[in-house]
Design an enzyme around this catalytic site. Sequence first.
Site, PDB file in Angstrom:
ATOM      1  N   SER A 134      43.474  41.796  35.894  1.00  0.00           N
ATOM      2  CA  SER A 134      42.474  42.843  36.071  1.00  0.00           C
ATOM      3  C   SER A 134      41.914  43.274  34.709  1.00  0.00           C
ATOM      4  CB  SER A 134      43.084  44.012  36.855  1.00  0.00           C
ATOM      5  OG  SER A 134      42.085  44.859  37.365  1.00  0.00           O
ATOM      6  N   ASP A 260      37.504  40.091  46.696  1.00  0.00           N
ATOM      7  CA  ASP A 260      38.080  41.143  45.850  1.00  0.00           C
ATOM      8  C   ASP A 260      37.172  42.371  45.908  1.00  0.00           C
ATOM      9  OD1 ASP A 260      38.940  42.813  43.775  1.00  0.00           O
ATOM     10  OD2 ASP A 260      39.264  41.166  42.368  1.00  0.00           O
ATOM     11  N   HIS A 286      42.321  41.883  45.505  1.00  0.00           N
ATOM     12  CA  HIS A 286      42.444  42.170  44.079  1.00  0.00           C
ATOM     13  C   HIS A 286      43.911  42.089  43.682  1.00  0.00           C
ATOM     14  CE1 HIS A 286      41.163  43.722  40.196  1.00  0.00           C
ATOM     15  NE2 HIS A 286      42.215  44.530  40.219  1.00  0.00           N
TER      16      HIS A 286
END
Length: 330
Positions: A134, A260, A286
Amino acid sequence: MRYTAPFWLPSGHLQTIYPAIAIPKPPVAFRRERWDAHDGDFVDVDFVDGAPGKPFVVLFHGLEGSSNSHYARALMAAIAARGWSGAVPHFRGCSGEPNLAPRFYHSGDAQEIDWIIRRLRPRTTGKFYAVGVSLGGNALLRWLGESQHEAEIVDAACAVSAPLDLARGGESLSSGFNMLYTRMFLLTLKPKCIAKLDQFPGLFDRDALLSARDLYAFDNVVTAPLHGYRDTDDYWDRASAKHVLGDITVPTLVLNARNDPFLPGVHLPDRASPSVTLEYPEQGGHVGFASGGVPGSLDWLPQRLIRFLEGEGPTRAPAEREVCEAVAHG
């Protein structure tokens, strides 16, 4: 090792939330070191100690993550089982103790990545790999692209669910169900910022911080000005990893699910350097990528990353690979 989501997790939101909160995390015996930073601050790094000469993996976590995040525990447990070594450096303020400097961390912090990697590299005589998840994935990609050949002290790298286009990701997180994620982040970010104001009165506008309802407003008050950006728009543009994908020379996997919720597939870049494998499965959420039957497993993601790092390469079929290479070369 193509990813297929379990039938019982039918949406991007479920594939994101369930692995993070409901799948048991494997135990990991971490050893913590505290490093003094050049600005008078400190960085806490959690280590897994493997056999000498075996590969070493450094993992950069996501926004408000830590070595206890589900993906960090899953990857570190997997490498420990192989006798490898690993490290999870905590971004400023994420190790459970407030940091000391008038700053936090951000998506484009290539300098912090550089300092950490160069300090870790001499600790192994074996292969040295870097993984970012991320926010940490975006920052790692920024370092890889900005450093180009100087980043080749890393043998291979992976970025998972990186917000490659911060502006489009920010827009996605600012409406509808996705506001759930925004509220979750602000729930921990705001108290840290209030504590920072106690350390450094007047560092930013307290009332503007408290009134921030999305990441755009938060970044405008805190992240951008504290880290050398003019405002949120400047930060989200200049820090986005999409700009440097063509400059990366280290073998790198960019793994993003098209469903996502943090960065919908329509915004995923389709061009990168020949060193970069763009792998965009239809599902996964995600940093989710759960597998197996109920209650599910976190095993797929670490195994995919390890296989890439060891040189297994893309999961695409040959025909698909040729198309992608043609796109990458224009």
